[in-house]
Design a protein around this motif. Structure first.
Motif, short mmCIF file in Angstrom:
data_model
loop_
_atom_site.label_atom_id
_atom_site.label_comp_id
_atom_site.label_asym_id
_atom_site.label_seq_id
_atom_site.Cartn_x
_atom_site.Cartn_y
_atom_site.Cartn_z
N ILE A 68 0.89 -1.33 -0.01
CA ILE A 68 0.01 0.07 -0.27
C ILE A 68 0.82 1.34 0.04
O ILE A 68 1.79 1.28 0.18
N VAL A 69 0.23 2.38 -0.38
CA VAL A 69 0.83 3.61 -0.79
C VAL A 69 -0.09 4.54 0.16
O VAL A 69 -1.42 4.51 0.08
N GLU A 132 3.77 8.07 -0.32
CA GLU A 132 4.79 7.34 0.46
C GLU A 132 4.31 6.02 0.56
O GLU A 132 3.20 5.72 1.01
N PRO A 133 5.24 5.05 0.29
CA PRO A 133 5.11 3.51 0.80
C PRO A 133 4.50 3.30 2.33
O PRO A 133 5.34 4.04 3.22
N VAL A 134 4.04 2.44 2.82
CA VAL A 134 3.71 2.23 3.88
C VAL A 134 4.30 0.69 4.52
O VAL A 134 4.44 -0.29 3.61
N SER A 143 5.73 6.12 11.12
CA SER A 143 5.32 7.29 10.93
C SER A 143 5.82 7.79 9.43
O SER A 143 6.91 7.34 8.98
N VAL A 144 4.61 8.41 8.75
CA VAL A 144 5.09 8.62 7.33
C VAL A 144 5.17 9.96 7.34
O VAL A 144 4.47 11.03 7.81
N LEU A 179 -5.67 0.61 7.44
CA LEU A 179 -4.74 1.49 8.03
C LEU A 179 -5.47 2.35 8.92
O LEU A 179 -6.19 3.17 8.59
N THR A 180 -4.77 2.33 10.32
CA THR A 180 -5.48 3.13 11.19
C THR A 180 -4.20 4.44 11.59
O THR A 180 -3.17 4.07 11.53
#
Length: 192
Positions: A68-69, A132-134, A143-144, A179-180
């Protein structure tokens, strides 16, 4: 710095999925819109920078193994007012407001020709999308960081966050993990 998403704000789950079965195509999508608060005017910011740090957790089910991104785009809160008479459930299918539509997945390795929902994809954001990739690991926290300086300088009043697939399945579908978003923080650093 200016913080958000803390002090009693519950975590927010965002999702994105597209599949098909006996009943036809199905779509699930949710996004998060947060006020873009820098604590200073564009003049005070000058040549400075604004960063958005988003704290997230990944919750993968066995069928949600796609990469995911996390995406961020500028938004205008005044244009996102939900009409009082907007009702979707139990009525003939009508298209929801633009800001409720699924953004078209795009990026390196993704095909241009992707199956679209009945109401189409959301229009591409005018200021472009920051992506940004996760982390791939189930249960991981990270942290993104996004540089949202241009969004702040262009006068956007909010940032819209959503997830998208880094690639599609062989059938052209995606079913992404939950994604939380546990919190976020804007940090504005002036040049002067």
């Amino acid at each position: 710095s200016v913080e958000g998403g803390t002090g009693g704000t519950p975590p927010v789950v965002i999702r994105n999925g597209h599949g098909a079965g006996g009943g036809g195509a199905s779509w699930s999508f949710s996004a998060l819109t947060i006020p873009l608060i820098t604590g200073m005017s564009a003049d005070e910011l000058g040549d400075g920078t604004v960063e958005l740090v988003v704290d997230v957790d990944v919750d993968r089910a066995p069928w949600t193994q796609q990469a995911i991104v996390l995406n961020v785009a500028g938004a205008d809160l005044s244009a996102m007012e939900v009409p009082q008479d907007f009702r979707h459930a139990g009525t003939p299918v009508k298209c929801p407001p633009e800001y409720c539509l699924v953004p078209k997945p795009s990026g390196p390795g993704l095909p241009e020709d992707i199956s679209a929902p009945e109401c189409g994809f959301a229009a591409a954001p005018s200021a472009g999308v920051l992506s940004e990739p996760v982390s791939e690991a189930d249960g991981s926290s990270s942290s993104v960081v996004f540089d949202v300086t241009e969004l702040a300088k262009e006068g956007f009043t909010a940032c819209r966050l959503w997830i998208s697939p880094a690639k599609l399945s062989d059938q052209g579908f995606w079913d992404l993990p939950k994604l939380t978003v546990n919190g976020w923080e804007f940090t504005a650093i002036s040049s002067g």
